[in-house]
Design an enzyme around this catalytic site. Structure first.
Site, PDB file in Angstrom:
ATOM      1  CB  SER A  47      20.506  81.628 131.323  1.00 16.69           C
ATOM      2  OG  SER A  47      21.388  81.432 130.281  1.00 16.69           O
ATOM      3  N   PRO A  48      20.224  85.077 130.109  1.00 20.46           N
ATOM      4  CG  PRO A  48      21.320  87.130 130.171  1.00 20.46           C
ATOM      5  CD  PRO A  48      21.202  85.828 130.904  1.00 20.46           C
ATOM      6  CG  ASP A  90      24.286  80.305 132.939  1.00 14.35           C
ATOM      7  OD1 ASP A  90      25.196  79.618 133.414  1.00 14.35           O
ATOM      8  OD2 ASP A  90      23.842  80.145 131.779  1.00 14.35           O
TER       9      ASP A  90
HETATM   10  C1  LIG Z   1      19.164  81.357 127.157  1.00 10.10           C
HETATM   11  S1  LIG Z   1      17.478  81.369 126.883  1.00 10.10           S
HETATM   12  C2  LIG Z   1      16.858  80.880 128.459  1.00 10.10           C
HETATM   13  C3  LIG Z   1      16.705  79.397 128.604  1.00 10.10           C
HETATM   14  C4  LIG Z   1      16.160  78.992 129.950  1.00 10.10           C
HETATM   15  N1  LIG Z   1      17.132  79.203 130.997  1.00 10.10           N
HETATM   16  C5  LIG Z   1      15.688  77.528 129.953  1.00 10.10           C
HETATM   17  O1  LIG Z   1      16.044  76.771 130.872  1.00 10.10           O
HETATM   18  O2  LIG Z   1      14.969  77.145 129.025  1.00 10.10           O
HETATM   19  C6  LIG Z   1      17.091  83.075 126.797  1.00 10.10           C
HETATM   20  C7  LIG Z   1      15.645  83.380 126.469  1.00 10.10           C
HETATM   21  O3  LIG Z   1      15.407  84.783 126.597  1.00 10.10           O
HETATM   22  C8  LIG Z   1      14.354  85.130 125.706  1.00 10.10           C
HETATM   23  N2  LIG Z   1      14.333  86.610 125.589  1.00 10.10           N
HETATM   24  C9  LIG Z   1      15.155  87.413 124.875  1.00 10.10           C
HETATM   25  N3  LIG Z   1      14.837  88.710 125.066  1.00 10.10           N
HETATM   26  C10 LIG Z   1      13.793  88.739 125.942  1.00 10.10           C
HETATM   27  C11 LIG Z   1      13.026  89.781 126.543  1.00 10.10           C
HETATM   28  N4  LIG Z   1      13.278  91.085 126.278  1.00 10.10           N
HETATM   29  N5  LIG Z   1      12.012  89.450 127.387  1.00 10.10           N
HETATM   30  C12 LIG Z   1      11.740  88.142 127.655  1.00 10.10           C
HETATM   31  N6  LIG Z   1      12.437  87.113 127.115  1.00 10.10           N
HETATM   32  C13 LIG Z   1      13.462  87.393 126.289  1.00 10.10           C
HETATM   33  C14 LIG Z   1      14.712  84.350 124.442  1.00 10.10           C
HETATM   34  O4  LIG Z   1      13.597  84.195 123.580  1.00 10.10           O
HETATM   35  C15 LIG Z   1      15.235  83.028 125.037  1.00 10.10           C
HETATM   36  O5  LIG Z   1      14.230  82.043 125.056  1.00 10.10           O
END
Ligand SMILES: C[S@@+](CC[C@H](N)C(=O)[O-])C[C@H]1O[C@@H](n2cnc3c(N)ncnc32)[C@H](O)[C@@H]1O
Length: 330
Positions: A47-48, A90
């Site tokens: 889930s990004p 998602d």
């Molecule tokens: C919606 S949250 C995911 C939550 C996860 N599904 C959970 O159960 O905790 C999206 C995450 O993607 C991370 N994120 C954003 N860009 C990223 C990248 N280029 N590489 C790795 N992580 C990244 C953010 O910091 C954030 O914590």
């Protein structure tokens, strides 16, 4: 189970933590995925950050630039997926800033993933969270011209038309009515809709086939992760998956020992569930505090406690409806 040799596969030798079956890395998943060999992953489940009007603490993208931002990740994901692998994505929806009309970014992204990256849409799912709060207040609570937005779309994508999948692994318990019917037997007849319901309908298949609407609240307020975050004065990740979300897709789409990757891991719910279902896993997260805190998930016996807590689901659902512990928007 054939264990993956992570050094051979090219990942850096500095994971934030290692468990029996997985590794959690701090870094940009676009770069980290480049270290993985072609066709080496069975399931990418993630889930990004969504394209939200009101931004979260970890920086969401604008709807207008979302597809361009995401496509390089998608190409890497397709490259690392096994031929019969799956990519489960998602995504929450959003309104256009200042207007009571919706962005169509999830659909634009889906079209680009199929037309430009070459994925198949195996099936779409809808992830329903009954505890979602009404928003935006202006359209829903004040002017009363929209209703509560309570579903995320989930695109189940694949490299071929026949990704590995087995719905026998995700059967739901029969309802009391169905149990009675199985006991009494069913007289074969044609339904008014024209469907021919044969005697096979009354065959006991150990559960019913689930629909593509997944109703999942987040009742992890008593999890090891939440308790340890509280004890250490750390804010829990604001958009955690409910545990049952990765559980459903991992059971449905992978076998024991397979490799599951979450490139936007956050609090690493995906890795945690993979570990306890006997799947190998990799978690990539760009925010250090999130990946550090996600280690709390792997406390002694925490999964078994959470499963035991499922028995208290009815009670938790009541709490959820009063909005006490929300699964937030990503
Ligand atoms: C919606 S949250 C995911 C939550 C996860 N599904 C959970 O159960 O905790 C999206 C995450 O993607 C991370 N994120 C954003 N860009 C990223 C990248 N280029 N590489 C790795 N992580 C990244 C953010 O910091 C954030 O914590």
């Amino acid at each position: 189970m054939k264990m993956i040799n992570y050094t051979e596969c090219g990942l850096p030798d500095n994971p934030v933590y290692v468990t029996e079956l997985g590794r959690a890395y701090l870094g940009d998943s676009l770069e980290l995925m480049k270290c993985l060999p072609n066709e080496s992953v069975n399931l990418v489940l993630t889930s990004p950050p969504f394209a939200l009007t009101s931004k979260k603490e970890y920086g969401n993208k604008d709807a207008g630039e979302y597809v361009d931002w995401f496509l390089p990740f998608a190409s890497e994901i397709r490259r690392i997926l096994a031929e019969d692998g799956s990519f489960v994505l998602d995504l929450g929806g959003t309104y256009l800033p200042g207007h009571p009309v919706r962005s169509i970014y999830q659909y634009e992204l889906l079209i680009a993933l199929v037309r430009k990256v070459g994925f198949y849409l195996a099936q779409e799912f809808f992830h329903y969270n009954p505890a979602r709060l009404p928003a935006p207040a202006e359209w829903v609570n004040v002017r009363r011209i929209r209703v509560k937005d309570s579903v995320n779309v989930v695109w189940w994508l694949s490299r071929t038309e026949y990704p590995k999948a087995n719905n026998r692994n995700v059967l739901r318990p029969y309802t009391e009515a169905m149990k009675k019917l199985l006991k009494k037997g069913y007289r074969a007849k044609k339904r008014p809709s024209g469907h021919d319901i044969t005697h096979k309908f009354s065959q006991n298949n150990n559960g019913s086939i689930p629909p593509n609407l997944l109703e999942l609240g987040n009742n992890d307020s008593n999890s090891n992760y939440m308790r340890e975050c509280k004890k250490n004065g750390i804010n829990p990740h604001p958009a955690r998956f409910p545990r049952k979300f990765p559980e459903f897709f991992i059971k449905f789409l992978t076998d024991t020992g397979n490799l599951v990757v979450d490139p936007f891991a956050g609090s690493n719910t995906t890795g945690y569930v993979s570990e306890y279902l006997g799947r190998q896993w990799l978690a990539f997260e760009i925010e250090e505090s999130y990946i550090q805190a996600s280690h709390f998930r792997f406390g002694l016996d925490s999964y078994h406690h959470e499963i035991a807590d499922d028995d208290k689901d009815a009670e938790s659902q009541l709490k959820l409806f009063s909005g006490s512990d929300n699964y937030g928007d990503s």
